[in-house]
Design a protein around this motif. Structure first.
Motif, PDB file in Angstrom:
ATOM      1  N   ALA A  14      11.533 -37.989   3.156  1.00 29.68           N
ATOM      2  CA  ALA A  14      10.178 -38.406   2.789  1.00 29.68           C
ATOM      3  C   ALA A  14      10.207 -39.876   2.390  1.00 29.68           C
ATOM      4  O   ALA A  14      11.265 -40.490   2.327  1.00 29.68           O
ATOM      5  CB  ALA A  14       9.678 -37.550   1.636  1.00 29.68           C
ATOM      6  N   SER A  15       9.034 -40.445   2.121  1.00 25.97           N
ATOM      7  CA  SER A  15       8.989 -41.834   1.686  1.00 25.97           C
ATOM      8  C   SER A  15       9.593 -41.938   0.288  1.00 25.97           C
ATOM      9  O   SER A  15       9.674 -40.963  -0.452  1.00 25.97           O
ATOM     10  CB  SER A  15       7.546 -42.320   1.647  1.00 25.97           C
ATOM     11  N   PHE A  16       9.999 -43.143  -0.058  1.00 24.58           N
ATOM     12  CA  PHE A  16      10.589 -43.362  -1.388  1.00 24.58           C
ATOM     13  C   PHE A  16       9.586 -42.984  -2.474  1.00 24.58           C
ATOM     14  O   PHE A  16       9.956 -42.403  -3.487  1.00 24.58           O
ATOM     15  CB  PHE A  16      11.014 -44.821  -1.548  1.00 24.58           C
ATOM     16  N   TRP A  17       8.315 -43.290  -2.218  1.00 23.18           N
ATOM     17  CA  TRP A  17       7.298 -43.025  -3.234  1.00 23.18           C
ATOM     18  C   TRP A  17       7.240 -41.541  -3.575  1.00 23.18           C
ATOM     19  O   TRP A  17       7.278 -41.161  -4.746  1.00 23.18           O
ATOM     20  CB  TRP A  17       5.930 -43.517  -2.762  1.00 23.18           C
ATOM     21  N   SER A  18       7.186 -40.682  -2.559  1.00 30.48           N
ATOM     22  CA  SER A  18       7.038 -39.248  -2.846  1.00 30.48           C
ATOM     23  C   SER A  18       8.279 -38.705  -3.553  1.00 30.48           C
ATOM     24  O   SER A  18       8.174 -37.925  -4.502  1.00 30.48           O
ATOM     25  CB  SER A  18       6.753 -38.454  -1.577  1.00 30.48           C
ATOM     26  N   SER A  19       9.470 -39.135  -3.106  1.00 30.55           N
ATOM     27  CA  SER A  19      10.693 -38.643  -3.755  1.00 30.55           C
ATOM     28  C   SER A  19      10.759 -39.151  -5.203  1.00 30.55           C
ATOM     29  O   SER A  19      11.175 -38.413  -6.103  1.00 30.55           O
ATOM     30  CB  SER A  19      11.926 -39.076  -2.979  1.00 30.55           C
ATOM     31  N   ASP A  20      10.318 -40.391  -5.410  1.00 28.62           N
ATOM     32  CA  ASP A  20      10.338 -40.955  -6.751  1.00 28.62           C
ATOM     33  C   ASP A  20       9.347 -40.229  -7.654  1.00 28.62           C
ATOM     34  O   ASP A  20       9.633 -39.953  -8.816  1.00 28.62           O
ATOM     35  CB  ASP A  20       9.996 -42.453  -6.683  1.00 28.62           C
ATOM     36  N   PHE A  21       8.192 -39.909  -7.090  1.00 30.17           N
ATOM     37  CA  PHE A  21       7.153 -39.186  -7.836  1.00 30.17           C
ATOM     38  C   PHE A  21       7.696 -37.829  -8.290  1.00 30.17           C
ATOM     39  O   PHE A  21       7.584 -37.452  -9.450  1.00 30.17           O
ATOM     40  CB  PHE A  21       5.922 -39.004  -6.943  1.00 30.17           C
ATOM     41  N   ARG A  22       8.310 -37.123  -7.341  1.00 30.67           N
ATOM     42  CA  ARG A  22       8.868 -35.800  -7.662  1.00 30.67           C
ATOM     43  C   ARG A  22       9.961 -35.905  -8.720  1.00 30.67           C
ATOM     44  O   ARG A  22      10.049 -35.100  -9.640  1.00 30.67           O
ATOM     45  CB  ARG A  22       9.456 -35.169  -6.401  1.00 30.67           C
ATOM     46  N   HIS A  23      10.800 -36.926  -8.562  1.00 35.25           N
ATOM     47  CA  HIS A  23      11.914 -37.104  -9.499  1.00 35.25           C
ATOM     48  C   HIS A  23      11.391 -37.396 -10.905  1.00 35.25           C
ATOM     49  O   HIS A  23      11.891 -36.839 -11.888  1.00 35.25           O
ATOM     50  CB  HIS A  23      12.812 -38.249  -9.025  1.00 35.25           C
ATOM     51  N   ARG A  24      10.385 -38.261 -10.972  1.00 33.55           N
ATOM     52  CA  ARG A  24       9.840 -38.602 -12.292  1.00 33.55           C
ATOM     53  C   ARG A  24       9.177 -37.399 -12.952  1.00 33.55           C
ATOM     54  O   ARG A  24       9.309 -37.193 -14.152  1.00 33.55           O
ATOM     55  CB  ARG A  24       8.861 -39.768 -12.171  1.00 33.55           C
ATOM     56  N   HIS A  25       8.473 -36.610 -12.131  1.00 34.63           N
ATOM     57  CA  HIS A  25       7.837 -35.403 -12.672  1.00 34.63           C
ATOM     58  C   HIS A  25       8.907 -34.451 -13.205  1.00 34.63           C
ATOM     59  O   HIS A  25       8.758 -33.868 -14.289  1.00 34.63           O
ATOM     60  CB  HIS A  25       7.008 -34.710 -11.584  1.00 34.63           C
ATOM     61  N   LEU A  26      10.000 -34.313 -12.476  1.00 33.72           N
ATOM     62  CA  LEU A  26      11.098 -33.446 -12.904  1.00 33.72           C
ATOM     63  C   LEU A  26      11.724 -33.970 -14.195  1.00 33.72           C
ATOM     64  O   LEU A  26      11.999 -33.209 -15.128  1.00 33.72           O
ATOM     65  CB  LEU A  26      12.160 -33.372 -11.802  1.00 33.72           C
ATOM     66  N   ALA A  27      11.897 -35.297 -14.276  1.00 31.64           N
ATOM     67  CA  ALA A  27      12.515 -35.894 -15.466  1.00 31.64           C
ATOM     68  C   ALA A  27      11.605 -35.741 -16.689  1.00 31.64           C
ATOM     69  O   ALA A  27      12.093 -35.514 -17.798  1.00 31.64           O
ATOM     70  CB  ALA A  27      12.810 -37.359 -15.204  1.00 31.64           C
ATOM     71  N   GLN A  28      10.293 -35.877 -16.468  1.00 33.91           N
ATOM     72  CA  GLN A  28       9.362 -35.831 -17.604  1.00 33.91           C
ATOM     73  C   GLN A  28       9.101 -34.406 -18.077  1.00 33.91           C
ATOM     74  O   GLN A  28       9.091 -34.131 -19.270  1.00 33.91           O
ATOM     75  CB  GLN A  28       8.041 -36.502 -17.222  1.00 33.91           C
ATOM     76  N   THR A  29       8.872 -33.494 -17.114  1.00 37.75           N
ATOM     77  CA  THR A  29       8.435 -32.142 -17.507  1.00 37.75           C
ATOM     78  C   THR A  29       9.555 -31.111 -17.426  1.00 37.75           C
ATOM     79  O   THR A  29       9.448 -30.040 -18.021  1.00 37.75           O
ATOM     80  CB  THR A  29       7.283 -31.668 -16.592  1.00 37.75           C
ATOM     81  N   GLY A  30      10.613 -31.413 -16.663  1.00 34.63           N
ATOM     82  CA  GLY A  30      11.700 -30.447 -16.521  1.00 34.63           C
ATOM     83  C   GLY A  30      11.417 -29.367 -15.492  1.00 34.63           C
ATOM     84  O   GLY A  30      12.155 -28.393 -15.386  1.00 34.63           O
ATOM     85  N   THR A  31      10.309 -29.527 -14.728  1.00 32.91           N
ATOM     86  CA  THR A  31       9.991 -28.540 -13.678  1.00 32.91           C
ATOM     87  C   THR A  31       9.762 -29.275 -12.365  1.00 32.91           C
ATOM     88  O   THR A  31       9.406 -30.458 -12.351  1.00 32.91           O
ATOM     89  CB  THR A  31       8.697 -27.769 -14.014  1.00 32.91           C
TER      90      THR A  31
END
Length: 146
Positions: A14-31
């Motif tokens: 995927a684009s860097f943006w989408s992977s980064d978005f997912r990663h940040r969501h995982l880091a912030q919420t743990g899900t």
């Protein structure tokens, strides 16, 4: 096999943006983020990289002034990405060179075959083997072969 490859999110990139978005969501919420990723970054997200420490992920500062990029740790993911990129590049190169490869194969085969025939002809001449059988030169001269 095709659909397994297409649907495998480790294979498709995927684009860097989408992977980064997912990663940040995982880091912030743990899900894991379930749902549709926004098409582009929210305004103000990627204005400038002010805090370089966060971007470099706690890489040690170089001892002296240097242009070296931080060394990427050789994790399984990095190895996978590297192999994947190599595969993509090789297949792209092969597609562009396929015609040349065919021509080269053809030329190589015929070069080998003509050399083989020359060697065979020389051997037959030296050993008195005639490919037309045991007939004498008179029969050859009569051109009964058709």
């Amino acid at each position: 096999m095709f659909w397994r490859t297409v649907m495998d999110e480790n294979h498709t990139r995927a684009s860097f943006w989408s992977s980064d978005f997912r990663h940040r969501h995982l880091a912030q919420t743990g899900t894991d983020f379930a749902g549709k990723v926004p098409a582009s970054p929210a305004p103000g997200t990627y204005q400038g990289f002010q805090d370089v420490r966060r971007i470099l992920g706690g890489q040690p500062k170089p001892q002296r002034e240097s242009r070296h990029l931080p060394i990427m740790p050789l994790t399984p993911r990095v190895v996978f990405e590297h192999n994947n990129e190599n595969k993509i590049l090789v297949s792209r190169q092969m597609k562009s060179d396929r015609r040349k490869v065919e021509v080269l194969k053809h030329q190589e085969f015929w070069g080998w075959y003509m050399k083989l025939q020359r060697v065979r002809g020389r051997w037959c001449k030296e050993n008195g083997v005639s490919s037309r059988g045991v007939y004498g030169p008179a029969v050859d001269a009569a051109e009964l072969w058709g």
